[in-house]
Design a protein around this motif. Sequence first.
Motif: not given
Length: 67
Positions: A6-12, A17-19, A45-52, A54-58
């Motif tokens: 199970a990978g990280p949650a989709p950053c989208e 949730t953040l917004r 990072r999300c646009n670069a497909d780096d969900d992990k 991206a989610n860290h920043f979020f």
Amino acid sequence: MSSVFAGPAPCEETLKTLRAAEATATLSAADKAKVSELETKGIERCNADDDKRANHFFAQAMKLLGK
């Protein structure tokens, strides 16, 4: 035995949730700027497909929002 990774949650989804949290948060100008900066880094990072990452920043931004 098989297991599904199970990978990280989709950053989208995390960004949505953040917004939503941002819309209801009352922040100082400094915190608002920091949240915006973290959100921008996360979107990059999300646009670069780096969900992990991206989610860290979020997640850091959510902490500032008290979530």
